[in-house]
Design a protein around this motif. Structure first.
Motif, PDB file in Angstrom:
ATOM      1  N   ASN A 186      44.297  46.131  46.715  1.00 29.39           N
ATOM      2  CA  ASN A 186      44.436  45.585  45.359  1.00 29.39           C
ATOM      3  C   ASN A 186      43.783  44.232  45.105  1.00 29.39           C
ATOM      4  OD1 ASN A 186      46.491  47.506  43.925  1.00 29.39           O
ATOM      5  ND2 ASN A 186      47.331  47.169  45.980  1.00 29.39           N
ATOM      6  N   HIS A 187      43.345  43.522  46.145  1.00 26.85           N
ATOM      7  CA  HIS A 187      42.858  42.159  45.920  1.00 26.85           C
ATOM      8  C   HIS A 187      41.537  41.914  46.650  1.00 26.85           C
ATOM      9  CE1 HIS A 187      46.285  40.633  43.621  1.00 26.85           C
ATOM     10  NE2 HIS A 187      47.013  41.443  44.367  1.00 26.85           N
ATOM     11  N   SER A 188      40.465  42.401  46.026  1.00 27.02           N
ATOM     12  CA  SER A 188      39.114  42.266  46.573  1.00 27.02           C
ATOM     13  C   SER A 188      38.294  41.331  45.692  1.00 27.02           C
ATOM     14  CB  SER A 188      38.440  43.641  46.635  1.00 27.02           C
ATOM     15  OG  SER A 188      37.043  43.522  46.712  1.00 27.02           O
ATOM     16  N   TRP A 189      37.730  40.284  46.281  1.00 28.63           N
ATOM     17  CA  TRP A 189      36.864  39.385  45.514  1.00 28.63           C
ATOM     18  C   TRP A 189      35.619  40.113  45.015  1.00 28.63           C
ATOM     19  CZ3 TRP A 189      38.525  35.488  43.158  1.00 28.63           C
ATOM     20  CH2 TRP A 189      39.461  34.607  43.705  1.00 28.63           C
ATOM     21  N   GLU A 190      35.110  41.025  45.809  1.00 27.79           N
ATOM     22  CA  GLU A 190      33.920  41.773  45.405  1.00 27.79           C
ATOM     23  C   GLU A 190      34.182  42.558  44.119  1.00 27.79           C
ATOM     24  OE1 GLU A 190      30.874  45.244  47.132  1.00 27.79           O
ATOM     25  OE2 GLU A 190      32.585  44.562  48.321  1.00 27.79           O
ATOM     26  N   LYS A 191      35.315  43.254  44.075  1.00 20.03           N
ATOM     27  CA  LYS A 191      35.651  44.034  42.879  1.00 20.03           C
ATOM     28  C   LYS A 191      35.894  43.124  41.679  1.00 20.03           C
ATOM     29  CE  LYS A 191      37.724  47.901  45.421  1.00 20.03           C
ATOM     30  NZ  LYS A 191      38.994  48.642  45.705  1.00 20.03           N
ATOM     31  N   SER A 192      36.545  41.990  41.907  1.00 19.77           N
ATOM     32  CA  SER A 192      36.824  41.066  40.806  1.00 19.77           C
ATOM     33  C   SER A 192      35.534  40.509  40.216  1.00 19.77           C
ATOM     34  CB  SER A 192      37.718  39.925  41.298  1.00 19.77           C
ATOM     35  OG  SER A 192      38.991  40.414  41.675  1.00 19.77           O
ATOM     36  N   ALA A 193      34.578  40.167  41.076  1.00 14.92           N
ATOM     37  CA  ALA A 193      33.290  39.664  40.596  1.00 14.92           C
ATOM     38  C   ALA A 193      32.542  40.742  39.817  1.00 14.92           C
ATOM     39  CB  ALA A 193      32.448  39.173  41.770  1.00 14.92           C
ATOM     40  N   GLN A 194      32.613  41.973  40.280  1.00 14.92           N
ATOM     41  CA  GLN A 194      31.963  43.076  39.566  1.00 14.92           C
ATOM     42  C   GLN A 194      32.558  43.251  38.172  1.00 14.92           C
ATOM     43  OE1 GLN A 194      32.550  46.294  42.328  1.00 14.92           O
ATOM     44  NE2 GLN A 194      30.766  45.754  43.578  1.00 14.92           N
ATOM     45  N   GLN A 195      33.876  43.122  38.073  1.00 12.95           N
ATOM     46  CA  GLN A 195      34.531  43.211  36.767  1.00 12.95           C
ATOM     47  C   GLN A 195      34.084  42.079  35.848  1.00 12.95           C
ATOM     48  OE1 GLN A 195      38.674  43.835  38.720  1.00 12.95           O
ATOM     49  NE2 GLN A 195      38.910  44.541  36.627  1.00 12.95           N
ATOM     50  N   MET A 196      33.960  40.881  36.412  1.00 15.73           N
ATOM     51  CA  MET A 196      33.552  39.730  35.608  1.00 15.73           C
ATOM     52  C   MET A 196      32.133  39.916  35.078  1.00 15.73           C
ATOM     53  SD  MET A 196      34.804  36.855  34.486  1.00 15.73           S
ATOM     54  CE  MET A 196      36.095  36.351  35.645  1.00 15.73           C
ATOM     55  N   ILE A 197      31.229  40.350  35.927  1.00 12.82           N
ATOM     56  CA  ILE A 197      29.845  40.580  35.502  1.00 12.82           C
ATOM     57  C   ILE A 197      29.785  41.662  34.433  1.00 12.82           C
ATOM     58  CG2 ILE A 197      27.609  41.470  36.264  1.00 12.82           C
ATOM     59  CD1 ILE A 197      28.168  38.547  36.970  1.00 12.82           C
ATOM     60  N   ALA A 198      30.604  42.685  34.579  1.00 13.80           N
ATOM     61  CA  ALA A 198      30.631  43.757  33.577  1.00 13.80           C
ATOM     62  C   ALA A 198      31.037  43.214  32.211  1.00 13.80           C
ATOM     63  CB  ALA A 198      31.591  44.859  34.018  1.00 13.80           C
TER      64      ALA A 198
END
Length: 399
Positions: A381-393
C-alpha cells in the motif's frame, strides 16, 4: 516534465515526517524521469555539504531562501488583530521567496508547480494567476484541523482556547480558498479527502499516499533480542509530541515496567533532557540515531500515542516496514488504512495500552506474526514509485 516544488522547510536530513515525505516525493519524481527544481524557506542557509547531500539523495536542484517561520511574539500579536490572515499563513509569507519563484518561472519552461503543505499554497495561487500551468497543493495534513483539536483541549473560557480557536477558524477559510483555487489537492490520506470535499464541492481532492523506503526499513532477519523493549521515534520540538510521550510515561510505562520489566526506548532530535537523565524506571532516551532501522529491529513493538494532530505518521509506516506491530492512539493512526490484523492496534486509554502491550509481551509469536503482516501491508500500500506516478498523471491530466 519539468516541475517546480515549493517547500516550507529545507527537507534534509530526513529527521521528521515532513522532510521524509517532501524529499522522497522529489526523489521519486526524478526517478520517474522528471526534472524537479525545489524552492524552500529556511531559517538559516544550509552548509554547502548538506545541500550536496540533499542533491545526491533526490537528484534535484534546490534554491534556499532565508526566512524565519518561527512564532515570534510580534507575529502572534499581529495575528490577533488580522481578521483574515492567521498566524500560520503570515509566518510563511516572504516577498523574497515570491519574487524568486516568479523569476524562475519567467526564465524557465516549467510544466507544473507542486506546493507542499497549505503553507505554500498562497504562492501557488499567485502562480496560477500569472501562468497557464497546473498547480497542485499536496496537503500532508489539513492544518486547521490540528489547530481545532488543540483548542479543544483547553477549558471553554481559557484565553488559549479562544486564541487558538480563532486562528483555526481563519485558517479553515484560507485552506478552503486555496483548495478551491488549485488544479488538484493531493491528499496523503483518504480520510482528509473526505474532510476537504465535505467542506466545498468544487475542490478536486485526490488521495496520493505517502510511500516508505522499504530498502531502508526492513526486518533484519534476527530474533528480537529483547521482547520487553518498546520503541518510539519523533521530533520533540512540537509540543503535542512531547505531551503524548509524557502521558505515556506517566500513565502506561510504570505498570508495564513493574509487571514485565518493559523498557521504552525513545529516539529523535531535540529530546528533552528529562528523557535522558535515567531518572524514570524503564525509560531510555537515545536522542538522534543514524540507523533508525537497526534500532527498530531491537524492539518487539512500536508505540505511538498522540492526541493532537492530523495527516499521517510516517514513523508508524517505517516501523511497520521494519516488521514491528504498532500500538497507536486513534489520532496517531489516522489516515493509515490498516487493521489490527495488519499489525496496527488502536488504543486511546491508558488501560487499553497496558492490556495490548502486555498481551504482545506475553505472546511473542503473535507479536512476530502481526509484525510480518505489518511489513506486507506496507509493501502493498505504500510505494513511492506508485505515488510519484499518480502525481505525474495529475499534472498531465491538467496540461
Amino acid at each position: 516534465m519539468r516541475l517546480l516544488q515549493l517547500s516550507p522547510q529545507f527537507p534534509f536530513p530526513l529527521t521528521d515526517g515532513g522532510k521524509i515525505s517532501i524529499a522522497n516525493m522529489t526523489r521519486a519524481l526524478v526517478e520517474q524521469g522528471n526534472e524537479v527544481d525545489v524552492f524552500c524557506l529556511t531559517k538559516q542557509i544550509p552548509e554547502s555539504e548538506l545541500i550536496i547531500q540533499y542533491q545526491a539523495y533526490t537528484g534535484a536542484d534546490i534554491h534556499c531562501i532565508q526566512h524565519d517561520t518561527g512564532n515570534s511574539l510580534r507575529s502572534i500579536m499581529l495575528s490577533l488583530f488580522d481578521g483574515t490572515n492567521p498566524l500560520y499563513v503570515r509566518k510563511h509569507r516572504s516577498k523574497l521567496f515570491e519574487e524568486a519563484i516568479l523569476l524562475h518561472l519567467r526564465q524557465n519552461q516549467i510544466d507544473g508547480v507542486l506546493c507542499d503543505h497549505s503553507a505554500m499554497a498562497e504562492y501557488g495561487v499567485q502562480v496560477s494567476r500569472s501562468f497557464d500551468i497546473p498547480v497542485i497543493m499536496r496537503m500532508h495534513n489539513i492544518e486547521h484541523v490540528i489547530w481545532q483539536r488543540y483548542a479543544e483541549r483547553f477549558h471553554a473560557l481559557d484565553p488559549r482556547r479562544l486564541y487558538i480557536g480563532s486562528q483555526a477558524s481563519k485558517l479553515k477559510q484560507k485552506e478552503m480558498e486555496y483548495a478551491s483555487s488549485m488544479s488538484y489537492c493531493a491528499m496523503i490520506t483518504s480520510h482528509d479527502v473526505g474532510i476537504l470535499q465535505s467542506m466545498r464541492s468544487n475542490i478536486n481532492a485526490i488521495h496520493i499516499p505517502v510511500g516508505v523506503d522499504t530498502k531502508t526499513f526492513y526486518p533484519m532477519g534476527q530474533d528480537k533480542p529483547n521482547q520487553n523493549r518498546l520503541i518510539h521515534a519523533t521530533t520533540y520540538d512540537w509540543i503535542h509530541n512531547v505531551e503524548a510521550v509524557d502521558w505515556f510515561i506517566q500513565k502506561v510505562l510504570p505498570s508495564i515496567n513493574e509487571s514485565y520489566g518493559a523498557e521504552l526506548h525513545l529516539l529523535g532530535k531535540h529530546m528533552p533532557e528529562r528523557y535522558q537523565d535515567n531518572s524514570t524506571a524503564g525509560l531510555i532516551g537515545h536522542g538522534f540515531v543514524e540507523d533508525m532501522n537497526e534500532m527498530l529491529n531491537t524492539a518487539c513493538m512500536y508505540i505511538a500515542p498522540l492526541f493532537v494532530g492530523a495527516g499521517i505518521r510516517i514513523k508508524i509506516l517505517e516501523a511497520m516496514a521494519a516488521g514491528l506491530p504498532v500500538i497507536a492512539s486513534s489520532i496517531s493512526a489516522e489516515g493509515i488504512q490498516a487493521s489490527r490484523e495488519d499489525g496496527l492496534i488502536i488504543c486511546d486509554e491508558a488501560d487499553q495500552f497496558i492490556a495490548e502491550i502486555s498481551a504482545l509481551i506475553m505472546n511473542t509469536e503473535e507479536a512476530k506474526r502481526l509484525g510480518g503482516n505489518a511489513r506486507s501491508f506496507i509493501l502493498e500500500n505504500h510505494s513511492w514509485e506508485k505515488s510519484a506516478q499518480q502525481m505525474i498523471a495529475l499534472f498531465k491530466t491538467d496540461v
